[in-house]
Design a protein around this motif. Structure first.
Motif, PDB file in Angstrom:
ATOM      1  N   LEU A 565      31.340  46.350  43.566  1.00 40.10           N
ATOM      2  CA  LEU A 565      30.668  47.061  42.472  1.00 40.10           C
ATOM      3  C   LEU A 565      30.250  46.095  41.367  1.00 40.10           C
ATOM      4  O   LEU A 565      29.143  46.200  40.815  1.00 40.10           O
ATOM      5  CB  LEU A 565      31.580  48.151  41.896  1.00 40.10           C
ATOM      6  N   LYS A 579      39.907  46.602  34.115  1.00 39.09           N
ATOM      7  CA  LYS A 579      40.961  47.620  34.279  1.00 39.09           C
ATOM      8  C   LYS A 579      42.295  47.079  33.760  1.00 39.09           C
ATOM      9  O   LYS A 579      43.034  47.767  33.066  1.00 39.09           O
ATOM     10  CB  LYS A 579      41.091  48.006  35.755  1.00 39.09           C
ATOM     11  N   CYS A 609      36.737  51.471  40.722  1.00 37.50           N
ATOM     12  CA  CYS A 609      37.395  50.761  41.834  1.00 37.50           C
ATOM     13  C   CYS A 609      37.360  51.711  43.020  1.00 37.50           C
ATOM     14  O   CYS A 609      37.873  52.826  42.927  1.00 37.50           O
ATOM     15  CB  CYS A 609      38.846  50.417  41.511  1.00 37.50           C
ATOM     16  N   ASN A 611      38.734  51.205  45.923  1.00 36.11           N
ATOM     17  CA  ASN A 611      39.887  51.017  46.802  1.00 36.11           C
ATOM     18  C   ASN A 611      39.532  50.213  48.050  1.00 36.11           C
ATOM     19  O   ASN A 611      40.060  50.470  49.119  1.00 36.11           O
ATOM     20  CB  ASN A 611      40.452  52.401  47.189  1.00 36.11           C
ATOM     21  N   LYS A 613      40.218  47.177  48.462  1.00 38.99           N
ATOM     22  CA  LYS A 613      41.394  46.316  48.664  1.00 38.99           C
ATOM     23  C   LYS A 613      41.081  44.828  48.696  1.00 38.99           C
ATOM     24  O   LYS A 613      41.942  44.018  49.047  1.00 38.99           O
ATOM     25  CB  LYS A 613      42.149  46.675  49.966  1.00 38.99           C
ATOM     26  N   ARG A 614      39.840  44.463  48.374  1.00 44.84           N
ATOM     27  CA  ARG A 614      39.536  43.031  48.355  1.00 44.84           C
ATOM     28  C   ARG A 614      40.403  42.285  47.347  1.00 44.84           C
ATOM     29  O   ARG A 614      40.739  41.117  47.540  1.00 44.84           O
ATOM     30  CB  ARG A 614      38.057  42.805  48.027  1.00 44.84           C
ATOM     31  N   CYS A 615      40.720  42.941  46.240  1.00 46.71           N
ATOM     32  CA  CYS A 615      41.566  42.296  45.236  1.00 46.71           C
ATOM     33  C   CYS A 615      42.828  41.701  45.862  1.00 46.71           C
ATOM     34  O   CYS A 615      43.301  40.661  45.442  1.00 46.71           O
ATOM     35  CB  CYS A 615      41.996  43.312  44.186  1.00 46.71           C
ATOM     36  N   PRO A 626      43.467  47.980  42.965  1.00 48.11           N
ATOM     37  CA  PRO A 626      43.258  49.316  43.518  1.00 48.11           C
ATOM     38  C   PRO A 626      44.432  50.255  43.241  1.00 48.11           C
ATOM     39  O   PRO A 626      44.241  51.430  42.981  1.00 48.11           O
ATOM     40  CB  PRO A 626      43.067  49.077  45.018  1.00 48.11           C
TER      41      PRO A 626
END
Ligand SMILES: Cc1cc2nc3c(=O)[nH]c(=O)nc-3n(C[C@H](O)[C@H](O)[C@H](O)COP(=O)(O)OP(=O)(O)OC[C@H]3O[C@@H](n4cnc5c(N)ncnc54)[C@H](O)[C@@H]3O)c2cc1C
Ligand code: SF4
Ligand code: SF4
Length: 949
Positions: A565, A579, A609, A611, A613-615, A626
């Motif tokens: 995003l 966030k 976000c 979700n 899950k790349r973070c 997420p």
């Protein structure tokens, strides 16, 4: 400042600029920090659309005496990209590459262009901008110019200053000037105007004449320098050029709206090696020896990082032997393998055999070695953020530079300072130009550690200056080092003060940076600091787990380079950092939790976000953005409820049951405009979204599973396989399992609930979660593995359930569940996979879904598909398709969803494949819509190949 004043400023600015003006408290909090230890809440943020907006903002700020700070990627370490007045965010709109001339090797850019994106654009032209800070994929050229950034290749390419041809700058008067060489004869300057520009040129000539002595005496004896103003290069060959002065000026002299940059040809072949040292005493001399052979990179990594990397990444162990104190990574670049081989041999002979400075060397022998050496070298900074506990690696003496011949002395001195102050630190950086990154482990919530930080800074500043070094080699002064600039330049500092007055008489442009009069500045405005404490929020954020997670974000801004995003919008509020910033300020009471925690404004940011899950794999601190976003959404849902549309669209099972029971009607309605409009207004499903048809019969109605084979698995049937693709995904799973000797039981599970969970509807999801866990536990207890053909269902059970219910049972159940490609891959590794595939003459391209990636599976699917004779499989790059569960189905997200998917769609369309393969029903829907190509599940191809075998 009173709310009313902020509103007035915002409303004034809205009248004079075309870009966005943000003044709400959440936006102001989001922009209050960056990759530094500071936090300062601005009054207003402007996202300018063009230089006229910038001119208006500068004029307005000067008229009203409001500080104005330009901002790029917000990756500045020293707190120079934050401010308490107006922030100009160049990333959102002013991010265009304007013109490229590959022949003459230059490019014109706006300040918000991310370096990595520029270089991707230049690659086909075989050119690049050769300055390579490690934040290349998320810092902007405006910020690089303002900081005079550089990177590991500085020993070959120098710093940003060496590559900026000219700048378009808005001066504090509102004049827009173009920098470049102006002929000087006496005090007459050609090409100037009668305004501030003219005064500036004359004033600088005067300064240069009056400060000749300090300019000569106080120039650091280093290969790079980002401290103070660069008055050394302004006058050259009878000309006066403001370009080198603006570079490194941290937005304090003017605001750049355009830059013309010189480009380099893409490099040639390279050879790399690690030299290992069992003492730090010889590293400085080895550096000098290696520099004689003209390396393109010469990087140091010291013991603590080496030990951490070896322990954390087993594959790195062979490259980081036990017991070593330091390594030097060397890279040579040259025209031929022979010449490079010869240079490496000479390096080895001098440093290891003859001078005995290093104990041994490991030169890369093959591409895999080369890849690993590069990987090991770049582990330095990021790995420190993985260290758990209250003491974090803090960047405050992180950027000093000395001449490489004084490196040994500098490191020894540093170690003494750290020991005296009872602190631990990790050291890495650019040995080739004597620029060391020192990260000191401190708990910044403790007063004694804040005091320790100041003491260490004082002492290390003295050390660096004794060694004729600079307190900043590449990161700049900002809030961190401005108080120490007079110490570095005692005679020259008054010239800096005069210079600042000349350019910015009202002291509005990023005031207090580079010149300032607060000797205690470095210890103020801290993000944490001794007064930081938690307040009760009456939410799950009061628990230690979530607050620790939120505080783990160190603000680096890397999320700009991987969050789908953020990448599609260039909007700061989509970054994981946004966030974390908000939640940190809420749990510490700097933002009122009673007002904001369950507010729709906060929910909107958290909804940013999806979700994916790349973070979890990309964030250097591994912050589970997420999860914290989801918990914030859940808090909102719990307090404010959920709209019918959101509830319906998140209840996948119910939506599919309704769709299926009325299949012919619903399929018809999906193809008729007015019906789509009705559906859109009733449940928020965008009318342009092409929905997969509901099958007239479900998988359950058609198939029972199978009792063939010696083994047995239970199939967690997904909604998509049951209702939309029973003949493809569902049937294929049963067939593929049968071919491998497994009978397939298809129990009646509840919907996995991933869409519900992601929407924050945790409580309604709990019933289904509980029932599924009961059934899965019973199966696992009987030794029956549960397999999944839909990655999101697998992810829900394996990763989300254990956290939602936080029980041993959930953890055991998760361990007995397998994503099907992981399961098959395991069989392959054990030599048990049936590989009797028939030939399939077909060109396909594989897209790996985000949730499969999050389960740690990517190349496994390609390896399975490549077992099929004749099948040509191309792997698409690792990009999000943009649908993100139900996100892209909603009317408000449809456009963004297609925008996110655009790079992937373009890559697929260019590839010339006949079919796209992906294991996720949502990705399949989006890719079909974005490319018009047929999309199949990998199992469908495997099953087809078995049938032909
Ligand atoms: C993990 C990490 C690693 C790093 N590694 C390196 C490295 O290897 N080498 C290195 O040099 N740096 C490094 N840095 C520091 C930082 O990434 C660089 O200095 C980077 O170039 C800053 O760019 P930015 O776009 O993020 O600028 P910001 O931080 O947003 O701003 C930096 C300065 O530029 C000014 N500015 C921004 N745009 C304009 C404009 N249009 N006009 C005038 N002034 C402007 C701001 O006011 C501010 O003073 C690192 C930082 C981190 C967090
Ligand atoms: S979320 Fe991770 S990547 Fe983003 S700023 Fe924080 S630490 Fe960096
Ligand atoms: S999980 Fe994905 S969508 Fe969410 S913040 Fe991280 S990268 Fe962005």
């Amino acid at each position: 400042m009173a709310e009313g004043r902020i509103e007035t400023i915002a409303s004034d600015l809205k009248k004079i600029v075309q870009g966005n003006v943000l003044s709400d408290e959440l936006s102001r909090t989001i922009y209050s920090s960056g990759a530094c230890i500071y936090s300062l809440r601005p009054l207003v943020i402007v996202q300018p659309r063009h230089k006229e907006d910038v001119v208006e903002c500068v004029r307005y700020a000067v008229r009203n005496g409001i500080p104005l700070t330009a901002r790029g990627g917000g990756t500045g370490r020293a707190g120079q990209g934050i401010g308490e007045g107006i922030i100009l965010d160049f990333m959102r709109y002013m991010n265009q590459v304007l013109e490229v001339d590959p022949e003459k090797k230059w490019v014109r850019v706006q300040p918000g262009v991310v370096l990595g994106r520029l270089n991707a654009r230049l690659k086909p032209l075989k050119k690049f901008f050769p300055i390579d800070p490690s934040t290349a994929d998320y810092c902007a050229l405006g910020g690089m110019i303002a900081n005079n950034s550089s990177g590991p290749h500085a020993i070959k390419y120098g710093a940003t200053r060496d590559w900026v041809e000219s700048l378009e700058v808005v001066l504090s008067s509102g004049e827009v000037i173009q920098t470049g060489p102006r002929t000087v004869s006496g005090l007459e300057i050609s090409g100037g105007t009668d305004g501030l520009e003219k005064r500036v040129y004359s004033g600088i000539l005067d300064l240069l004449a009056r400060y000749q002595g300090p300019l000569r005496e106080e120039k650091p004896d280093t290969m790079k320098n980002s401290c103070g103003y660069d008055l050394w290069q302004v006058r050259k060959n009878g000309s006066l050029d403001l370009t080198p002065l603006f570079v490194g000026s941290e937005g304090t002299l003017g605001v750049f709206t355009e830059a013309k940059l010189r480009l380099a040809d893409l490099g040639g072949k390279t050879h790399t090696a690690f030299f290992y040292f069992n003492t730090l005493d010889t590293v400085g001399r080895a550096t000098l020896e290696l520099l004689k052979l003209s390396p393109t990179m010469l990087e140091i990594m010291e013991k603590q990082i080496i030990d951490l990397a070896r322990a954390k990444f087993k594959e790195m162990a062979p490259y980081l032997p036990e017991g070593i104190e330091a390594t030097l990574f060397v890279e040579f670049e040259g025209p031929s393998e022979e010449e490079l081989g010869e240079r490496m041999r000479r390096a080895q002979q001098r440093v290891v055999q003859e001078e005995k400075l290093a104990v041994s060397v490991k030169a890369a022998q093959n591409p895999k070695d080369r890849e690993m050496l590069t990987k090991v070298r770049s582990v330095s900074g990021p790995i420190l953020n993985k260290v758990k506990g209250p003491k974090k690696p803090i960047a405050f003496i992180e950027d000093a530079a000395v001449h490489p011949r004084r490196l040994g002395e500098y490191i020894a001195g540093l170690r003494g300072i750290l020991k005296r102050n009872g602190a631990e630190a990790s050291i890495y950086g650019h040995a080739g130009d004597g620029n060391l990154h020192v990260m000191v482990f401190l708990d910044m919530k403790k007063a004694e550690d804040v005091a320790r930080m100041v003491r260490i800074t004082e002492e290390s500043c003295d050390l660096v200056l004794r060694l004729k070094g600079t307190i900043s080699g590449e990161h700049g002064d900002g809030l961190l080092r401005t108080a120490y600039v007079p110490r570095q330049y005692p005679g020259l500092y008054p010239a800096f003060v005069e210079l600042k007055k000349l350019f910015d008489p009202k002291n509005v442009l990023n005031p207090g940076r580079i010149v300032g009069n607060d000797p205690d500045l470095m210890g103020k405005h801290l993000k944490f600091g001794a007064e930081y404490h938690h307040v009760s929020t009456r939410s799950p954020f009061d628990g230690e787990a979530l607050s620790t997670e939120v505080e783990a974000c160190h603000g680096c801004g890397k999320c700009r380079s991987y969050c789908p995003l953020a990448m599609a919008t260039n909007d700061e509020s989509f970054l994981g950092r946004a966030k974390a910033n908000l939640l940190r300020e809420l749990i510490s009471g700097r933002l009122d939790p009673d007002v904001f925690l369950a507010s729709p404004e906060l929910k909107k940011v958290m909804d940013g976000c999806v979700n994916c899950k790349r973070c979890l794999t990309e964030c250097p601190s591994g912050v589970d953005i997420p999860w914290v976003s989801l918990m914030a959404r859940a808090h909102h849902v719990k307090n404010k409820g959920q709209a019918f549309k959101d509830r319906f669209i998140a209840d996948t099972h119910l939506a599919c049951r309704v769709g299926n029971s009325l299949a012919p009607l619903v399929n018809l309605a999906f193809s008729i405009g007015p019906a789509r409009a009705l559906i859109e207004s009733a449940i928020g499903l965008d009318r342009r979204r092409k929905m997969p048809a509901f099958s007239s019969k479900t998988f359950r109605e058609m198939y029972r599973g199978s009792d063939k084979g010696n083994g047995k698995v239970a199939y967690f049937l997904s909604c998509y396989a049951n209702y939309n693709d029973p003949e493809g995904e569902g049937r294929a799973l049963v067939e593929v399992m049968e071919r491998n000797g497994f009978g397939v039981e298809v129990p009646e599970f509840e919907c996995c609930g991933i869409a519900r969970i992601s929407s924050g509807g945790l409580e309604p999801a709990l019933k289904g979660v509980g029932e599924n866990l009961e059934k899965i536990s019973a199966l696992v207890g009987k030794g029956i593995p549960v397999v999944f053909s839909e990655p999101s269902c697998a992810l829900a059970v394996k990763q989300e359930y254990p956290r939602i219910v936080n029980s041993e049972k959930a953890a055991r159940a998760a361990a007995g569940c397998y994503e099907v490609h992981g399961f098959l891959s395991q069989l392959k590794q054990e030599g048990r996979l049936n590989t009797h595939f028939g030939e399939m003459k077909l060109r396909v391209g594989y897209h790996n879904p985000c949730h499969l990636r999050a389960l740690g599976i990517s190349k496994e699917v390609i390896e399975l598909l490549r077992l099929i004779p004749g099948l040509e499989v191309r792997a698409f790059s690792d990009q999000c398709c943009g649908l993100a569960g139900t996100f892209g189905m909603k009317r408000q997200n449809y456009d963004l969803s297609m925008e996110i998917g655009k790079p992937l769609f373009e890559e697929i369309k260019k590839s010339g494949v006949e079919r796209v393969v992906t294991g996720c029903g949502s990705c399949a829907m989006q890719i079909a819509q974005g490319t018009g190509l047929p999309v199949v599940h990998p199992l469908a191809l495997l099953a087809e190949a078995y049938r032909k075998g």
